[in-house]
Design a protein around this motif. Structure first.
Motif, PDB file in Angstrom:
ATOM      1  N   PRO A 168       1.344 -12.043   4.338  1.00 11.49           N
ATOM      2  CA  PRO A 168      -0.180 -12.264   4.503  1.00 11.49           C
ATOM      3  C   PRO A 168       0.159 -11.219   5.329  1.00 11.49           C
ATOM      4  CG  PRO A 168       0.919 -13.470   5.995  1.00 11.49           C
ATOM      5  CD  PRO A 168       1.652 -13.301   4.192  1.00 11.49           C
ATOM      6  N   ASP A 169      -1.858 -10.210   5.418  1.00 10.51           N
ATOM      7  CA  ASP A 169      -2.632  -9.136   5.951  1.00 10.51           C
ATOM      8  C   ASP A 169      -1.781  -8.912   7.285  1.00 10.51           C
ATOM      9  OD1 ASP A 169      -3.151  -7.913   3.526  1.00 10.51           O
ATOM     10  OD2 ASP A 169      -4.418  -9.014   3.196  1.00 10.51           O
ATOM     11  N   VAL A 170      -1.960 -10.043   8.046  1.00 14.57           N
ATOM     12  CA  VAL A 170      -1.352 -10.249   9.638  1.00 14.57           C
ATOM     13  C   VAL A 170      -0.578  -9.507   9.466  1.00 14.57           C
ATOM     14  CG1 VAL A 170      -1.596 -12.116  11.308  1.00 14.57           C
ATOM     15  CG2 VAL A 170      -3.267 -11.927   9.056  1.00 14.57           C
ATOM     16  N   PHE A 171       0.715  -9.995   8.642  1.00 12.96           N
ATOM     17  CA  PHE A 171       2.095  -9.390   9.351  1.00 12.96           C
ATOM     18  C   PHE A 171       2.043  -7.803   8.520  1.00 12.96           C
ATOM     19  CE2 PHE A 171       4.914 -12.783   8.018  1.00 12.96           C
ATOM     20  CZ  PHE A 171       4.640 -13.621   9.270  1.00 12.96           C
ATOM     21  N   TYR A 172       0.926  -7.008   7.892  1.00  9.90           N
ATOM     22  CA  TYR A 172       1.328  -5.804   8.049  1.00  9.90           C
ATOM     23  C   TYR A 172       0.790  -5.392   8.978  1.00  9.90           C
ATOM     24  CZ  TYR A 172       2.909  -6.612   3.067  1.00  9.90           C
ATOM     25  OH  TYR A 172       3.588  -6.228   2.141  1.00  9.90           O
ATOM     26  N   SER A 173      -0.327  -5.691   9.474  1.00 17.08           N
ATOM     27  CA  SER A 173      -1.513  -5.001  10.456  1.00 17.08           C
ATOM     28  C   SER A 173      -0.846  -4.887  12.056  1.00 17.08           C
ATOM     29  CB  SER A 173      -3.006  -5.353  10.842  1.00 17.08           C
ATOM     30  OG  SER A 173      -2.433  -6.980  10.491  1.00 17.08           O
ATOM     31  N   ALA A 174       0.076  -6.234  12.054  1.00  9.97           N
ATOM     32  CA  ALA A 174       1.406  -6.617  13.034  1.00  9.97           C
ATOM     33  C   ALA A 174       2.574  -5.049  13.130  1.00  9.97           C
ATOM     34  CB  ALA A 174       1.692  -8.087  12.842  1.00  9.97           C
ATOM     35  N   GLY A 175       2.272  -4.624  11.588  1.00  7.39           N
ATOM     36  CA  GLY A 175       4.071  -3.993  11.995  1.00  7.39           C
ATOM     37  C   GLY A 175       4.998  -4.252  10.827  1.00  7.39           C
ATOM     38  N   TYR A 176       4.545  -4.889  10.192  1.00 12.59           N
ATOM     39  CA  TYR A 176       6.024  -5.540   9.122  1.00 12.59           C
ATOM     40  C   TYR A 176       5.657  -4.429   8.133  1.00 12.59           C
ATOM     41  CZ  TYR A 176       7.832  -8.610   5.299  1.00 12.59           C
ATOM     42  OH  TYR A 176       8.751  -8.565   4.824  1.00 12.59           O
ATOM     43  N   GLU A 177       6.557  -4.155   7.608  1.00 17.85           N
ATOM     44  CA  GLU A 177       7.189  -2.915   6.506  1.00 17.85           C
ATOM     45  C   GLU A 177       7.184  -3.436   5.149  1.00 17.85           C
ATOM     46  OE1 GLU A 177       7.294   1.111   6.679  1.00 17.85           O
ATOM     47  OE2 GLU A 177       6.225   1.376   9.052  1.00 17.85           O
ATOM     48  N   ASN A 178       7.417  -3.464   3.907  1.00 18.82           N
ATOM     49  CA  ASN A 178       7.738  -3.603   2.896  1.00 18.82           C
ATOM     50  C   ASN A 178       9.530  -3.089   3.167  1.00 18.82           C
ATOM     51  OD1 ASN A 178       6.654  -5.591   1.563  1.00 18.82           O
ATOM     52  ND2 ASN A 178       4.918  -3.799   0.655  1.00 18.82           N
ATOM     53  N   MET A 179      10.762  -3.951   2.074  1.00 17.52           N
ATOM     54  CA  MET A 179      11.499  -2.858   2.168  1.00 17.52           C
ATOM     55  C   MET A 179      11.639  -2.144   1.103  1.00 17.52           C
ATOM     56  SD  MET A 179      14.575  -5.368   3.338  1.00 17.52           S
ATOM     57  CE  MET A 179      16.769  -4.781   3.122  1.00 17.52           C
ATOM     58  N   GLY A 180      11.387  -0.674   1.047  1.00 18.36           N
ATOM     59  CA  GLY A 180      11.462  -0.012   0.499  1.00 18.36           C
ATOM     60  C   GLY A 180      13.147  -0.025  -0.454  1.00 18.36           C
TER      61      GLY A 180
END
Lengths: 205, 205
Positions: A168-180
């Motif tokens: 969810p977008d909430v995770f991204y705005s909380a600082g979660y990032e995809n593992m490149g």
């Protein structure tokens, strides 16, 4: 006769667990890793391989008394190559986008050791029905690893499954990032290594 | 001069960043089977480089004189497109070339034959060889580019297998968790190695 005692059941469970072509026999890894960035390509690849193994086993089992022993390898390669070309053309006709993404890896099913290995060790000495079941079981065993690795890589690498966003977008705005790392080639090696570790530990009994 | 730079860039790319084993996962089967011993790993690496440098250009000729759309114009058949026969013909060319190479080496250099001989038949089913031929078509290389690409891919594959063999020799004295031993740790080591090779991706000529 109980289901779990039947010969077919045994053949299937052996190919899925005890002697899974990828994690136990270490066959066919060539094409296994390159198509696992996304779940979708992994599923299509697994399907294509299952069909090729099943039908090459069936045809070779039907012809096994007619093929002279000395030239059996050439005969087997010819049968497998024909089936792979068929699979390749079918993918191009009906799933063009995915076939572009799979690029050369469908063609490389020819040199995939699983297909050749099953033809040589199983289909040459068993009946058509058993060989067909064995082919399907090995194809599914192969696909299970492929899909497992693809699941992890797509989820961690791009936060999606089958192209739909699941993180969810909430995770991204909380600082979660995809593992490149997971999208790149090394991610595939490490993911499959950990996957095999998990499987060995769970199945040790 | 631009032409030479282009060739150098293809060479470096096929050895490091686009390493056929570590970035495209081709040739994994023999990579895992033969990397236990440094001597045999070097032998197989040399044989693969040799065969790749010969088969990639040979398949280029086959593709551009027989298979590509309109390639049969010299025979008065400009409409014919035999592209679907690509997989079968490439495999046949590779198998034939390996056989010829084996005979030539046996005739002219028995010492080399004793070192490489056992590995040559194995190479026919090495997916790196077929893979390089298929990539060469997909990327639309010219003849010289194909020669360089075939050679570079071979060197890259050899670098990877030799490095892996040395790592595995050290690994014998390491305390690896039980479930991870064998295939699992091999994959993870390969993954770390693939990461190291990707460092070169920043280089632009």
């Amino acid at each position: 006769m109980k289901l779990s005692r039947s010969k077919t059941y045994k053949a299937i469970s052996a190919a899925l667990w005890q002697s899974n072509p990828i994690s136990k026999q270490i066959l066919g890894i060539c094409s296994a890793l390159a198509v696992t960035v996304q779940l979708q390509t992994a599923i299509v690849m697994g399907l294509a391989l299952t069909l090729v193994v099943a039908f090459s086993n069936l045809i070779i089992a039907l012809l096994r008394d007619l093929i002279p022993r000395n030239i059996r390898i050439i005969a087997e390669v010819a049968i497998i190559a024909t089936l792979v070309i068929l699979a390749d053309e079918l993918l191009k006709a009906f799933l063009f986008d995915i076939s572009k993404q799979l690029s050369v890896f469908v063609g490389l099913i020819i040199t995939n050791c699983i297909v050749m290995g099953r033809a040589e060790t199983y289909a040459m000495s068993h009946g058509p029905y058993d060989s067909f079941v064995d082919g399907i079981a090995n194809g599914v065993g192969y696909s299970s690893i492929l899909i497992g690795v693809a699941f992890v890589r797509e989820l961690l690498g791009s936060g999606k499954l089958l192209g739909f966003q699941v993180v969810p977008d909430v995770f991204y705005s909380a600082g979660y990032e995809n593992m490149g790392l997971m999208v790149l080639a090394p991610g595939a090696f490490i993911a499959i290594g950990l996957f095999v570790w998990l499987e060995h530990t769970l199945l040790k009994d | 001069m631009e032409h030479v730079e282009n060739l150098i860039s293809i060479l470096l790319n096929s050895v490091f960043v686009g390493n056929i084993l570590l970035a495209y996962f081709l040739g994994m089967c023999s990579f895992l089977a033969v990397s236990k011993n440094l001597r045999t790993a070097t032998g197989l690496g040399l044989a693969v480089t040799f065969v790749l440098t010969i088969t990639a250009p040979a398949n280029w000729l086959v593709y551009h004189l027989l298979l590509a759309p309109g390639a049969l114009a010299w025979a008065g058949l400009p409409e014919v497109n035999l592209n679907f026969l690509r997989l079968v013909l490439f495999i046949a060319v590779i198998a034939g070339m390996v056989q010829v190479v084996e005979l030539v080496i046996d005739r002219f250099s028995p010492a080399l034959y004793n070192n490489l001989g056992v590995f040559l038949p194995l190479i026919t089913v090495n997916c790196a060889i077929l893979g390089a031929s298929l990539f060469m078509v997909e990327r639309e290389y010219t003849f010289t580019e194909t020669v360089v690409y075939g050679f570079g891919s071979g060197v890259g594959w050899m670098l990877a297998i030799v490095a892996m063999a040395t790592v595995l020799q050290k690994l014998r004295y390491a305390d690896v968790p039980e479930g991870l031993q064998g295939f699992g740790i091999n994959m993870i080591v390969t993954g770390l190695m693939a990461m190291a090779f990707m460092i070169f991706s920043g280089i632009v000529l």
